[in-house]
Design a protein around this motif. Structure first.
Motif, short mmCIF file in Angstrom:
data_model
loop_
_atom_site.label_atom_id
_atom_site.label_comp_id
_atom_site.label_asym_id
_atom_site.label_seq_id
_atom_site.Cartn_x
_atom_site.Cartn_y
_atom_site.Cartn_z
N ASP A 182 -43.27 51.97 69.68
CA ASP A 182 -44.60 52.07 70.24
C ASP A 182 -44.53 51.71 71.64
O ASP A 182 -45.53 52.24 72.48
CB ASP A 182 -45.48 51.28 69.38
CG ASP A 182 -45.66 51.90 68.13
OD1 ASP A 182 -45.28 52.86 67.81
OD2 ASP A 182 -46.08 50.82 67.19
N LEU A 183 -43.45 51.03 72.24
CA LEU A 183 -43.77 50.59 73.54
C LEU A 183 -42.41 50.68 74.10
O LEU A 183 -41.29 50.49 73.65
CB LEU A 183 -44.05 48.99 73.55
CG LEU A 183 -44.31 48.37 74.73
CD1 LEU A 183 -45.24 48.80 75.70
CD2 LEU A 183 -44.39 46.89 74.47
N ALA B 212 -43.47 45.81 69.16
CA ALA B 212 -43.96 47.11 69.53
C ALA B 212 -42.72 47.91 69.98
O ALA B 212 -42.52 49.17 69.89
CB ALA B 212 -44.88 46.95 70.50
N VAL C 287 -50.63 44.84 75.63
CA VAL C 287 -50.08 45.16 74.44
C VAL C 287 -50.68 45.33 73.05
O VAL C 287 -50.70 46.00 72.26
CB VAL C 287 -48.77 44.30 74.12
CG1 VAL C 287 -48.00 44.72 72.96
CG2 VAL C 287 -47.88 44.52 75.17
N SER C 288 -51.37 43.90 73.00
CA SER C 288 -52.19 44.04 71.75
C SER C 288 -53.52 44.66 71.76
O SER C 288 -53.99 44.73 70.62
CB SER C 288 -52.35 42.46 71.25
OG SER C 288 -50.91 41.80 71.29
N LYS D 292 -53.01 48.36 73.70
CA LYS D 292 -51.79 49.34 73.13
C LYS D 292 -51.11 50.33 74.13
O LYS D 292 -51.11 51.64 73.83
CB LYS D 292 -52.66 50.10 71.89
CG LYS D 292 -53.15 49.36 70.88
CD LYS D 292 -52.57 48.45 70.09
CE LYS D 292 -53.26 47.69 69.05
NZ LYS D 292 -52.30 46.84 68.30
#
Length: 215
Positions: A187-188, A182, A95-96, A99
């Motif tokens: 974004d996720l 996120a 995730v970080s 992305k």
């Protein structure tokens, strides 16, 4: 390290066959992956079970998925204790750093880890209750799911618990601050799947009906 031995010959032969065919025919693609780094769109969390082959199910190429496998495709809840959390580290990196746009938790039929949790929680596997059992302590993550299937008819509980393993993991993912952020930003997205190994069927979780539906 004196205990490390050469690969068995059948694995060497398979590797050499891959290098001479698939790699050789796609050498430019592999070099691009090496030079430019990975940009996977999805992070897949699946079981260690040798019968679950994520890249085959989705026909994925190298570089397409970031994959983490563990017993019963579980994600532990977020904790500030960052010592030796392999699954949590994979979630953070996906995730970080990478992305990814999607996280998929993939459960499956006839899961041995889920069976172990079922046996342990129902009092039929005292060895898994021991503090020294790595499997038992890992399957403690699924105890909330076991409690939720107690009202399910007994003959259906194992199947229901396999699906709960997916749902518990999705719930726990949302306890990670960077995952929640996120998701809330758009974004996720999170996805829950369960596959029937023998039939080849794939079911996805529908939050509106709170059930798994055939894809």
């Amino acid at each position: 390290m004196k205990y490390a031995k050469p690969l068995p010959s059948y694995l060497v032969q398979r590797y050499q066959g891959w290098k001479a065919t698939i790699f050789s025919e796609n050498k430019a693609w592999y070099r691009r992956l090496a030079d430019e780094g990975q940009r996977p769109r999805a992070f897949i969390i699946s079981c260690c079970d040798s019968r679950v082959h994520v890249t085959s199910i989705f026909g994925a190429d190298q570089g397409e998925f970031f994959i983490h496998r563990n017993i019963a495709n579980l994600v532990p809840p977020f904790t500030d204790d960052s010592d030796h959390h392999g699954t949590s580290a994979a979630v953070e990196y996906a995730v970080s750093a990478l992305k990814v746009a999607h996280i998929v938790v993939l459960g499956h039929s006839n899961c041995g880890g889920v069976q172990g949790c079922y046996d342990m929680c129902s009092g039929h596997a005292p060895e898994l209750e021991e503090k020294s059992s790595f499997v038992g302590r890992w399957m403690d993550i699924l105890r909330p799911g076991y409690e939720r299937v107690l009202d399910v008819p007994e003959e259906q509980r194992k199947d229901a618990l396999e699906k709960e393993a997916v749902l518990v993991s999705l719930e726990n993912l949302m306890t990670f601050p960077f995952v929640r952020e996120a998701v809330e930003k758009g974004d996720l997205t999170l996805h829950g799947l369960w596959t029937d190994i023998g039939e080849g069927d794939l079911h996805q979780y529908d939050p509106e009906t709170k059930s798994f539906k055939l894809v």
